[in-house]
Design a protein around this motif. Structure first.
Motif, short mmCIF file in Angstrom:
data_model
loop_
_atom_site.label_atom_id
_atom_site.label_comp_id
_atom_site.label_asym_id
_atom_site.label_seq_id
_atom_site.Cartn_x
_atom_site.Cartn_y
_atom_site.Cartn_z
N ASP A 230 0.85 -1.18 0.00
CA ASP A 230 0.00 0.00 0.00
C ASP A 230 0.89 1.24 0.00
OD1 ASP A 230 0.96 0.23 2.60
OD2 ASP A 230 -0.93 -0.37 3.53
N ASP A 231 0.27 2.40 0.05
CA ASP A 231 1.03 3.66 0.00
C ASP A 231 2.00 3.77 1.17
OD1 ASP A 231 -0.11 4.54 -2.36
OD2 ASP A 231 -1.73 5.59 -1.35
N ASN A 232 1.63 3.27 2.34
CA ASN A 232 2.52 3.34 3.50
C ASN A 232 3.81 2.54 3.26
OD1 ASN A 232 0.79 4.95 5.02
ND2 ASN A 232 -0.28 3.18 5.86
N ASP A 233 3.69 1.37 2.67
CA ASP A 233 4.88 0.57 2.37
C ASP A 233 5.80 1.31 1.40
OD1 ASP A 233 3.84 -1.52 3.94
OD2 ASP A 233 2.75 -2.35 2.23
N ILE A 234 5.22 1.89 0.38
CA ILE A 234 6.01 2.64 -0.60
C ILE A 234 6.67 3.85 0.06
CG2 ILE A 234 5.90 3.97 -2.74
CD1 ILE A 234 3.58 2.07 -3.58
N ASN A 235 5.93 4.52 0.94
CA ASN A 235 6.49 5.71 1.62
C ASN A 235 7.62 5.33 2.56
OD1 ASN A 235 4.92 7.59 0.29
ND2 ASN A 235 3.27 7.47 1.79
N ILE A 236 7.52 4.20 3.25
CA ILE A 236 8.61 3.75 4.12
C ILE A 236 9.86 3.50 3.28
CG2 ILE A 236 9.43 1.86 5.58
CD1 ILE A 236 6.50 1.66 6.62
N LEU A 237 9.68 2.83 2.15
CA LEU A 237 10.80 2.56 1.26
C LEU A 237 11.38 3.87 0.72
CD1 LEU A 237 12.50 0.34 -0.01
CD2 LEU A 237 10.81 0.18 -1.83
N LYS A 238 10.51 4.80 0.35
CA LYS A 238 10.96 6.09 -0.17
C LYS A 238 11.75 6.86 0.88
CE LYS A 238 9.24 10.44 -2.14
NZ LYS A 238 10.03 11.32 -1.31
N ILE A 239 11.29 6.84 2.12
CA ILE A 239 12.01 7.53 3.20
C ILE A 239 13.39 6.91 3.40
CG2 ILE A 239 12.03 7.90 5.71
CD1 ILE A 239 8.94 8.27 5.46
N ALA A 240 13.45 5.59 3.34
CA ALA A 240 14.75 4.91 3.46
C ALA A 240 15.67 5.33 2.32
CB ALA A 240 14.56 3.40 3.48
N VAL A 241 15.13 5.42 1.11
CA VAL A 241 15.93 5.84 -0.05
C VAL A 241 16.39 7.29 0.13
CG1 VAL A 241 15.77 6.40 -2.51
CG2 VAL A 241 14.99 4.18 -1.69
N ASP A 242 15.47 8.16 0.56
CA ASP A 242 15.84 9.56 0.78
C ASP A 242 16.99 9.67 1.79
OD1 ASP A 242 13.84 10.37 -0.95
OD2 ASP A 242 12.44 10.95 0.64
N ASN A 243 16.88 8.94 2.89
CA ASN A 243 17.94 8.97 3.90
C ASN A 243 19.24 8.39 3.38
OD1 ASN A 243 16.31 10.19 5.83
ND2 ASN A 243 15.62 8.24 6.66
N ALA A 244 19.16 7.34 2.59
CA ALA A 244 20.36 6.74 2.01
C ALA A 244 21.05 7.71 1.05
CB ALA A 244 20.01 5.44 1.30
N LEU A 245 20.25 8.40 0.22
CA LEU A 245 20.84 9.37 -0.71
C LEU A 245 21.46 10.54 0.05
CD1 LEU A 245 18.19 9.37 -3.57
CD2 LEU A 245 20.51 8.46 -3.65
N TYR A 246 20.81 10.97 1.10
CA TYR A 246 21.37 12.04 1.93
C TYR A 246 22.70 11.59 2.54
CZ TYR A 246 21.77 15.59 5.53
OH TYR A 246 22.23 16.60 6.34
N TRP A 247 22.74 10.35 3.01
CA TRP A 247 23.95 9.80 3.63
C TRP A 247 25.09 9.69 2.62
CZ3 TRP A 247 26.14 4.92 2.50
CH2 TRP A 247 27.18 4.54 3.35
N ILE A 248 24.75 9.27 1.40
CA ILE A 248 25.78 9.02 0.40
C ILE A 248 26.38 10.31 -0.16
CG2 ILE A 248 24.57 8.92 -1.81
CD1 ILE A 248 25.80 6.19 -2.22
N MET A 249 25.59 11.40 -0.09
CA MET A 249 26.08 12.66 -0.65
C MET A 249 26.91 13.38 0.38
SD MET A 249 23.15 13.79 -3.27
CE MET A 249 24.00 15.25 -3.63
#
Length: 160
Positions: free
Chosen positions: A141-160
């Motif tokens: 559902d949308d919540n699952d996608i949003n959790i994954l998106k937040i993890a991706v956002d944090n990972a991209l922030y970490w990598i930059m």
């Protein structure tokens, strides 16, 4: 980037910023942001192929664009999952879902006053991915996608 017809398409700064209007009070900040965006656009257009961190970042931003512009939920989910695989360098260990989950679980933010097992949560997301890839069943559902998106956002922030 490839466009819909399969032709090579480069990021165009004018097209990217069309329609954006900054508040006057943020003029200095906008120049700083514009400078950073221009640097990212140069990296994406250059297309480094030497396994550099800039190539990894550019690849992730391309996939992020596809995830955000996807029409279907399963496309969004799978593009975000591919970013997780890319960031965790899954090609180095055969793309094992367990390792992708363990490496990316740390990017799920902690929630105050709750006991959340981040690895279990990411493995749950991995089970959604496996169900779709191997059985053709997509039950996120949308919540699952949003959790994954937040993890991706944090990972991209970490990598930059």
């Amino acid at each position: 980037m490839d466009n819909i017809s399969g032709e090579k398409e480069y990021v165009n700064w004018n097209r990217l910023t069309r329609g954006l209007k900054a508040k006057r009070s943020l003029k200095i900040l906008d120049k700083e942001i514009a400078t950073q965006v221009k640097k990212i656009v140069k990296v994406i257009n250059r297309g480094d192929s030497n396994n550099s961190i800039s190539e990894l970042i550019a690849t992730c931003f391309r996939m992020y664009y596809y995830a955000e512009s996807a029409v279907h939920k399963y496309d969004r989910f799978m593009h975000f999952w591919r970013i997780c695989e890319t960031i965790s360098l899954s090609d180095k260990f055969g793309g094992q879902t367990k390792i992708v989950s363990n490496r990316n679980a740390k990017f799920i933010p902690s929630i105050e006053n709750t006991e959340v097992d981040k690895v279990k949560m990411f493995r749950y997301l991995a089970s959604i991915r496996n169900g779709f890839v191997h059985r053709g069943v997509f039950d996120a559902d949308d919540n699952d996608i949003n959790i994954l998106k937040i993890a991706v956002d944090n990972a991209l922030y970490w990598i930059m």
